[in-house]
Design an enzyme around this catalytic site. Structure first.
Site, PDB file in Angstrom:
ATOM      1  N   GLY A 162      -3.960   2.824   6.295  1.00 10.21           N
ATOM      2  CA  GLY A 162      -3.932   1.694   7.215  1.00 10.21           C
ATOM      3  C   GLY A 162      -2.772   1.698   8.178  1.00 10.21           C
ATOM      4  O   GLY A 162      -2.586   0.736   8.934  1.00 10.21           O
ATOM      5  N   ARG A 168       9.692   5.155  -7.052  1.00  3.07           N
ATOM      6  CA  ARG A 168       8.982   6.144  -7.858  1.00  3.07           C
ATOM      7  C   ARG A 168       9.338   7.525  -7.330  1.00  3.07           C
ATOM      8  O   ARG A 168       9.933   7.668  -6.265  1.00  3.07           O
ATOM      9  CB  ARG A 168       7.475   5.936  -7.760  1.00  3.07           C
ATOM     10  N   GLY A 213       0.821  -1.201   0.000  1.00  4.13           N
ATOM     11  CA  GLY A 213       0.000   0.000   0.000  1.00  4.13           C
ATOM     12  C   GLY A 213       0.853   1.247   0.000  1.00  4.13           C
ATOM     13  O   GLY A 213       2.084   1.183   0.009  1.00  4.13           O
TER      14      GLY A 213
END
Length: 411
Positions: free
Chosen positions: A163, A283, A158
């Site tokens: 979360g 990224r 994720g």
């Protein structure tokens, strides 16, 4: 001659328009492949091409790209970080299939699995928090006892702190475990929860391209147990020695994870052990970071990333040295956003670069405890750190909004 095209797998609320605009400056036609193009409002605003396709169906993506090659010269393919990071992995696989410049798909996939990432970093001797991988409540409880409270609970896959919670006592641990395993959190596959040592200290992030550390910035977060960004600054207020240590550990992370091509964003906490790696993202960072880096150094990391994607040589040299900073606007309650005032006055403050709300008045505000809680930002820049901070505070003081509270859950 066929027009050169840049394929974008999925999109990103803040970075997406910047990639399209940078591609245009490079003479590239942008085409977005998405499971739901309507999810990205900017696609219509930018007048760019978008195609609906199931990004989890690799054969369908190959077929779509093959059809596009009949019309366009596909110069490069890249993917954005979505909720599960899958678009970045898919884009890397497409690059490999069509023999285009791109990262190693296996390296990207391993990096996005936070447990595998930690194993590789630990094997390389890189400082990371103590951690355990768990799949049920009893495993979580036992692992937290072994590590010692407080601990961080997070999904093994994720992004955007979704979360992720700090659990300071047994009640918070049980409550968040129930949240993750009780159906409220969406899992792509079987639940896998990381229980981690709570590494305390200032937060820093390194932005890299290939084997070059472009910049190191710092950030602050809101009140625990959540990790919602509230402030970001470039460059980070650190000594030359601290900069060197963070840069060296960053390069060690890239080697350990096989990230020798393209961008990465590496997050740290500076503890009594020095820089401890919290996470490596294969990224570029999102939200305001690309804009802050350009303001601070004159380096457009999105423009340079696209040059790497299409096989051109990039230029990461700084053209100036300023201080840029962002403050994120985060509500302190759920409810209905009644009004927003003062944005024009704030934008008129000399040195303010951008004042933006992501929502409109009368919008429903339901906090999630992650990046989705940010409803706006203010960005400022100047040649001096103290001056930038003063400009930013002056602008923030001119902005006001109100929320009519409604009953809400604590998660």
């Amino acid at each position: 001659m066929a027009k050169r095209a840049l394929i974008l797998v999925e999109g990103h609320t803040t970075s997406g328009p910047l990639y399209i605009q940078a591609a245009q400056r490079l003479g590239l036609h942008s085409i977005t492949l998405s499971a739901d193009p309507a999810h990205y409002d900017y696609l219509a605003a930018e007048g760019t091409e978008a195609i609906r396709v199931d990004i989890e169906n690799f054969d369908a993506l190959i077929q779509e790209c093959s059809q596009l090659r009949a019309t366009y010269d596909i110069a490069g393919i890249t993917g954005f970080s979505v909720a599960d990071e899958s678009a970045c992995v898919v884009a890397a696989k497409l690059c490999r299939h069509f023999d285009l410049p791109g990262p190693n798909p296996t390296s990207i996939e391993r990096c996005f699995d936070k447990f595998t990432q930690r194993q590789l970093l630990a094997e390389a001797g890189i400082p990371i928090p103590a951690y355990r991988l768990t799949a049920n409540a009893s495993d979580v409880e036992r692992s937290a006892a072994e590590i010692g409270l407080p601990v961080i609970l997070k999904p093994a896959e994720g992004s955007g702190s979704s979360g992720v919670r700090l659990c300071r006592d047994e009640d918070e641990l049980a409550k968040h475990t129930n949240y993750l395993l009780g159906g409220a959190h969406k899992w792509r596959s079987s639940p896998r929860i990381l229980v981690e040592e709570f590494a305390q200290g200032p937060f820093y992030e390194a932005t890299t391209m290939g084997n070059v550390v472009i910049t190191i910035g710092s950030a602050d977060f809101g009140c625990p147990p959540h990790f919602v960004p509230c402030k970001s600054i470039f460059p980070a207020p650190i000594t030359d020695e601290e900069h060197e240590r963070i840069a060296n550990v960053s390069l060690s992370c890239l080697r350990a994870l096989g990230l020798d091509w393209g961008p990465a964003n590496i997050e740290f906490r500076w503890t009594n052990r020095g820089p401890v790696v919290m996470e490596v993202n294969a990224r570029l960072p999102g939200w305001t970071t690309p804009q802050l880096v350009q303001l601070a150094y004159g380096v457009d990391i999105i423009y340079e990333h696209i040059k790497v994607i299409i096989g051109d040589e990039c230029d990461l040299r700084a053209s100036h040295s300023h201080t840029s900073a962002a403050r994120f606007l985060v509500p302190d309650s759920d409810g209905i956003l009644d009004r927003i005032e003062g944005t024009s006055r704030a934008a008129a403050v000399p040195g303010v670069v951008d004042v933006r709300f992501y929502v409109e008045p009368k919008a429903s505000i339901v906090r999630k405890g992650d990046y989705r809680d940010m409803i706006g930002h203010v960005i400022a820049a100047s040649p001096d750190r103290t001056r930038t901070a003063a400009i930013l505070q002056r602008a923030i003081d001119l902005i006001d909004w109100s929320i009519t509270p409604l009953p809400h859950s604590s998660e």
